[in-house]
Design a protein around this motif. Structure first.
Motif, PDB file in Angstrom:
ATOM      1  N   THR A 149      -5.932  13.234   4.777  1.00 52.17           N
ATOM      2  CA  THR A 149      -6.240  12.334   5.883  1.00 52.17           C
ATOM      3  C   THR A 149      -6.678  10.961   5.404  1.00 52.17           C
ATOM      4  OG1 THR A 149      -6.877  14.209   7.241  1.00 52.17           O
ATOM      5  CG2 THR A 149      -7.681  12.058   7.930  1.00 52.17           C
ATOM      6  N   THR A 150      -7.475  10.893   4.340  1.00 53.26           N
ATOM      7  CA  THR A 150      -8.060   9.618   3.915  1.00 53.26           C
ATOM      8  C   THR A 150      -7.013   8.542   3.633  1.00 53.26           C
ATOM      9  OG1 THR A 150      -9.999  10.758   3.019  1.00 53.26           O
ATOM     10  CG2 THR A 150      -9.579   8.506   2.243  1.00 53.26           C
ATOM     11  N   PRO A 151      -5.956   8.821   2.867  1.00 55.71           N
ATOM     12  CA  PRO A 151      -4.946   7.771   2.649  1.00 55.71           C
ATOM     13  C   PRO A 151      -4.299   7.285   3.941  1.00 55.71           C
ATOM     14  CG  PRO A 151      -4.647   9.542   1.068  1.00 55.71           C
ATOM     15  CD  PRO A 151      -5.637  10.032   2.073  1.00 55.71           C
ATOM     16  N   ILE A 152      -4.117   8.164   4.917  1.00 55.48           N
ATOM     17  CA  ILE A 152      -3.501   7.761   6.182  1.00 55.48           C
ATOM     18  C   ILE A 152      -4.450   6.862   6.971  1.00 55.48           C
ATOM     19  CG2 ILE A 152      -2.523   8.581   8.346  1.00 55.48           C
ATOM     20  CD1 ILE A 152      -0.792   9.084   5.924  1.00 55.48           C
ATOM     21  N   VAL A 153      -5.730   7.208   6.959  1.00 59.04           N
ATOM     22  CA  VAL A 153      -6.722   6.346   7.627  1.00 59.04           C
ATOM     23  C   VAL A 153      -6.726   4.962   6.993  1.00 59.04           C
ATOM     24  CG1 VAL A 153      -9.193   5.991   8.009  1.00 59.04           C
ATOM     25  CG2 VAL A 153      -8.175   8.243   8.411  1.00 59.04           C
ATOM     26  N   LEU A 154      -6.707   4.913   5.664  1.00 61.91           N
ATOM     27  CA  LEU A 154      -6.670   3.622   4.972  1.00 61.91           C
ATOM     28  C   LEU A 154      -5.380   2.867   5.288  1.00 61.91           C
ATOM     29  CD1 LEU A 154      -8.097   4.661   1.474  1.00 61.91           C
ATOM     30  CD2 LEU A 154      -9.286   3.447   3.314  1.00 61.91           C
ATOM     31  N   LEU A 155      -4.293   3.591   5.452  1.00 58.27           N
ATOM     32  CA  LEU A 155      -3.020   2.963   5.800  1.00 58.27           C
ATOM     33  C   LEU A 155      -3.092   2.302   7.173  1.00 58.27           C
ATOM     34  CD1 LEU A 155      -0.085   2.779   4.585  1.00 58.27           C
ATOM     35  CD2 LEU A 155       0.496   4.633   6.142  1.00 58.27           C
ATOM     36  N   VAL A 156      -3.710   2.969   8.139  1.00 60.29           N
ATOM     37  CA  VAL A 156      -3.844   2.395   9.482  1.00 60.29           C
ATOM     38  C   VAL A 156      -4.759   1.171   9.453  1.00 60.29           C
ATOM     39  CG1 VAL A 156      -4.544   2.835  11.853  1.00 60.29           C
ATOM     40  CG2 VAL A 156      -3.421   4.633  10.549  1.00 60.29           C
ATOM     41  N   LEU A 157      -5.845   1.248   8.672  1.00 58.54           N
ATOM     42  CA  LEU A 157      -6.739   0.093   8.554  1.00 58.54           C
ATOM     43  C   LEU A 157      -6.020  -1.093   7.898  1.00 58.54           C
ATOM     44  CD1 LEU A 157     -10.057   1.844   7.459  1.00 58.54           C
ATOM     45  CD2 LEU A 157      -9.504   0.889   9.709  1.00 58.54           C
ATOM     46  N   LEU A 158      -5.179  -0.800   6.903  1.00 56.53           N
ATOM     47  CA  LEU A 158      -4.377  -1.858   6.294  1.00 56.53           C
ATOM     48  C   LEU A 158      -3.418  -2.449   7.315  1.00 56.53           C
ATOM     49  CD1 LEU A 158      -3.412  -3.491   3.856  1.00 56.53           C
ATOM     50  CD2 LEU A 158      -1.901  -1.574   3.260  1.00 56.53           C
ATOM     51  N   SER A 159      -2.831  -1.613   8.162  1.00 57.90           N
ATOM     52  CA  SER A 159      -1.953  -2.088   9.222  1.00 57.90           C
ATOM     53  C   SER A 159      -2.705  -3.021  10.170  1.00 57.90           C
ATOM     54  CB  SER A 159      -1.380  -0.901   9.998  1.00 57.90           C
ATOM     55  OG  SER A 159      -0.710  -1.326  11.166  1.00 57.90           O
ATOM     56  N   ALA A 160      -3.940  -2.659  10.509  1.00 58.25           N
ATOM     57  CA  ALA A 160      -4.752  -3.511  11.383  1.00 58.25           C
ATOM     58  C   ALA A 160      -5.031  -4.858  10.731  1.00 58.25           C
ATOM     59  CB  ALA A 160      -6.066  -2.804  11.714  1.00 58.25           C
ATOM     60  N   LEU A 161      -5.327  -4.850   9.426  1.00 63.97           N
ATOM     61  CA  LEU A 161      -5.548  -6.101   8.703  1.00 63.97           C
ATOM     62  C   LEU A 161      -4.283  -6.943   8.684  1.00 63.97           C
ATOM     63  CD1 LEU A 161      -7.160  -8.003   6.860  1.00 63.97           C
ATOM     64  CD2 LEU A 161      -6.534  -6.516   4.925  1.00 63.97           C
ATOM     65  N   MET A 162      -3.138  -6.309   8.469  1.00 67.33           N
ATOM     66  CA  MET A 162      -1.868  -7.035   8.430  1.00 67.33           C
ATOM     67  C   MET A 162      -1.540  -7.641   9.794  1.00 67.33           C
ATOM     68  SD  MET A 162       0.229  -4.329   6.032  1.00 67.33           S
ATOM     69  CE  MET A 162       1.813  -5.145   6.116  1.00 67.33           C
ATOM     70  N   HIS A 163      -1.857  -6.918  10.885  1.00 69.79           N
ATOM     71  CA  HIS A 163      -1.607  -7.445  12.227  1.00 69.79           C
ATOM     72  C   HIS A 163      -2.459  -8.686  12.477  1.00 69.79           C
ATOM     73  CE1 HIS A 163      -1.479  -7.678  16.631  1.00 69.79           C
ATOM     74  NE2 HIS A 163      -0.352  -6.997  16.553  1.00 69.79           N
ATOM     75  N   ALA A 164      -3.732  -8.618  12.101  1.00 72.70           N
ATOM     76  CA  ALA A 164      -4.595  -9.781  12.261  1.00 72.70           C
ATOM     77  C   ALA A 164      -4.129 -10.932  11.365  1.00 72.70           C
ATOM     78  CB  ALA A 164      -6.037  -9.408  11.932  1.00 72.70           C
ATOM     79  N   THR A 165      -3.591 -10.605  10.191  1.00 69.76           N
ATOM     80  CA  THR A 165      -3.164 -11.643   9.244  1.00 69.76           C
ATOM     81  C   THR A 165      -1.984 -12.442   9.768  1.00 69.76           C
ATOM     82  OG1 THR A 165      -3.972 -10.341   7.368  1.00 69.76           O
ATOM     83  CG2 THR A 165      -2.345 -12.059   6.895  1.00 69.76           C
ATOM     84  N   TRP A 166      -0.962 -11.746  10.313  1.00 70.98           N
ATOM     85  CA  TRP A 166       0.187 -12.529  10.799  1.00 70.98           C
ATOM     86  C   TRP A 166      -0.200 -13.361  12.016  1.00 70.98           C
ATOM     87  CZ3 TRP A 166       2.162 -12.442  15.617  1.00 70.98           C
ATOM     88  CH2 TRP A 166       2.151 -11.275  16.371  1.00 70.98           C
ATOM     89  N   ASN A 167      -1.146 -12.868  12.798  1.00 64.89           N
ATOM     90  CA  ASN A 167      -1.641 -13.679  13.898  1.00 64.89           C
ATOM     91  C   ASN A 167      -2.396 -14.897  13.393  1.00 64.89           C
ATOM     92  OD1 ASN A 167      -1.585 -12.603  16.985  1.00 64.89           O
ATOM     93  ND2 ASN A 167      -1.288 -10.914  15.554  1.00 64.89           N
ATOM     94  N   ALA A 168      -3.134 -14.745  12.303  1.00 66.58           N
ATOM     95  CA  ALA A 168      -3.841 -15.889  11.716  1.00 66.58           C
ATOM     96  C   ALA A 168      -2.848 -16.935  11.215  1.00 66.58           C
ATOM     97  CB  ALA A 168      -4.742 -15.421  10.579  1.00 66.58           C
ATOM     98  N   PHE A 169      -1.751 -16.483  10.600  1.00 63.84           N
ATOM     99  CA  PHE A 169      -0.713 -17.419  10.159  1.00 63.84           C
ATOM    100  C   PHE A 169      -0.132 -18.172  11.360  1.00 63.84           C
ATOM    101  CE2 PHE A 169      -0.395 -15.112   6.073  1.00 63.84           C
ATOM    102  CZ  PHE A 169      -0.267 -16.193   5.224  1.00 63.84           C
ATOM    103  N   LEU A 170       0.079 -17.458  12.456  1.00 62.23           N
ATOM    104  CA  LEU A 170       0.628 -18.110  13.643  1.00 62.23           C
ATOM    105  C   LEU A 170      -0.357 -19.130  14.202  1.00 62.23           C
ATOM    106  CD1 LEU A 170       2.791 -18.375  15.832  1.00 62.23           C
ATOM    107  CD2 LEU A 170       1.735 -16.438  17.020  1.00 62.23           C
TER     108      LEU A 170
END
Length: 282
Positions: free
Chosen positions: A3-24
Motif C-alpha cells: 500500500t505505501t508505494p501506491i499512497v506515495l504515488l497518489v501524493l506525487l500525482s497531487a503534487l504534479m497536478h498542483a505543479t502544472w497549474n502553477a506553471f499555467l
C-alpha cells in the motif's frame, strides 16, 4: 504491490497536478500555454482511440457534454489565474467541487450524506469563506472565477462518472474520445491564432518545453491515479488527491512569491480536510 508505494504515488500525482497549474498561473500567455498543454493530451487521446473499441452509443451525448465542460473549465481557470493568486484560486476551485458533487449525489441519486461528510461540508464552507473574504468583502473578481472553475470541475467529474459506468467496461475509450473533443478546440484555437503549427512553436525553446512538459505532467498525474485505483479504494485515492491544495499554497509561496500566512494555511487545511471527510464519509 504494497500500500505505501501506491499512497506515495497518489501524493506525487497531487503534487504534479498542483505543479502544472502553477506553471499555467506563471505563464505570461495562458491561452497559448493551455493550447500547447493540450497537444500531449490530443496525442494520448488519438492513441487511445486507435487502440480501443468505440464506446457504446448511449454515452456519446455524455462524451460531448464532458468535452464542453472541460473547455469551459479551462476558460474559467485562465480567467481565475489572470485576476487572483495561485494559493487562493486553486484551493477554492478544488474545494468547491467535492461540495457540489456531494450535493448532486443527494439531489440526483438520493444519497444522504453521513455525519463525516456533513462535517466535511462545514469545513469546506469555512475554509472557502476564509480564502474568499478580504475583511468583510469578497476578494475582487478572483473568487467568482475560482468558484466557476470549481463548478465546471464538478460538472465534468459527474458526467464522466456516469459515462464510465455506462461504457460497459470500456471506460478508457469513453475518456479518450472525451479528451479528443476537449483538446481539439484548445489546440485549434491557438493554431489559428498563431497562424499554424509554425506559429504555435515560434516561442523561446524554454517556454515551449515548459508548456509541453506541463501537458505531459498533467497526463502522467492522471495515469498515476488510474494505476492507484487498481490497488486502493476510490474514496481513499480521491481523498489523498486533495492534498494538491496544500501543495499549491506551498508552490505559490516558494516560486510565485505569494504570501504565506497562518490564515491561508488554516483555510486551505480546512478545505483539504473537508474534502477528505466528504470522500471517506461517502
Amino acid at each position: 504491490m504494497t500500500t505505501t508505494p501506491i499512497v506515495l504515488l497518489v501524493l506525487l500525482s497531487a503534487l504534479m497536478h498542483a505543479t502544472w497549474n502553477a506553471f499555467l498561473h506563471a505563464s505570461p500567455d495562458r491561452l497559448w500555454q493551455v493550447g500547447m498543454m493540450a497537444v500531449p493530451q490530443l496525442l494520448a487521446a488519438v492513441t487511445g482511440i486507435a487502440l480501443l473499441p468505440l464506446p457504446p452509443a448511449q454515452v456519446w451525448p455524455l462524451v460531448l457534454l464532458s468535452a464542453c465542460a472541460q473547455v469551459a473549465y479551462t476558460a474559467a481557470l485562465i480567467r481565475a489565474y489572470r485576476v487572483g493568486e495561485f494559493g487562493q484560486i486553486y484551493p477554492i476551485a478544488r474545494g468547491i467541487s467535492p461540495l457540489l458533487i456531494s450535493g448532486a449525489a443527494l439531489l440526483i441519486a438520493g444519497e444522504s450524506p453521513r455525519w463525516l461528510a456533513v462535517i466535511g461540508i462545514a469545513c469546506i464552507c469555512a475554509g472557502i469563506l476564509s480564502l474568499a473574504l478580504r475583511g468583510r468583502h469578497l476578494s475582487g473578481d478572483s473568487v467568482p472565477a475560482a468558484l466557476l472553475t470549481g463548478v465546471f470541475i464538478a460538472a465534468y467529474t459527474i458526467v464522466d462518472g456516469f459515462g464510465v459506468r455506462m461504457s460497459n467496461g470500456n471506460g478508457f475509450a469513453y475518456l479518450a474520445w472525451a479528451y479528443l473533443f476537449a483538446s481539439v478546440p484548445l489546440v485549434g484555437a491557438v493554431w489559428r491564432w498563431r497562424g499554424g503549427w509554425r506559429g504555435m512553436f515560434c516561442a523561446p525553446p524554454r517556454r515551449v518545453v515548459e508548456a509541453l512538459g506541463a501537458g505531459v505532467v498533467a497526463q502522467c498525474a492522471y495515469g498515476m491515479v488510474v494505476l492507484a485505483l487498481q490497488y486502493l479504494p476510490m474514496g481513499v485515492v480521491s481523498a489523498l488527491r486533495e492534498s494538491s491544495a496544500i501543495f499549491a499554497v506551498l508552490l505559490g509561496w516558494l516560486f510565485l512569491r505569494e504570501k504565506l500566512n497562518a490564515r491561508r494555511l488554516v483555510a486551505c487545511s480546512l478545505v483539504v480536510g473537508g474534502a477528505v471527510l466528504i470522500k471517506l464519509g461517502a
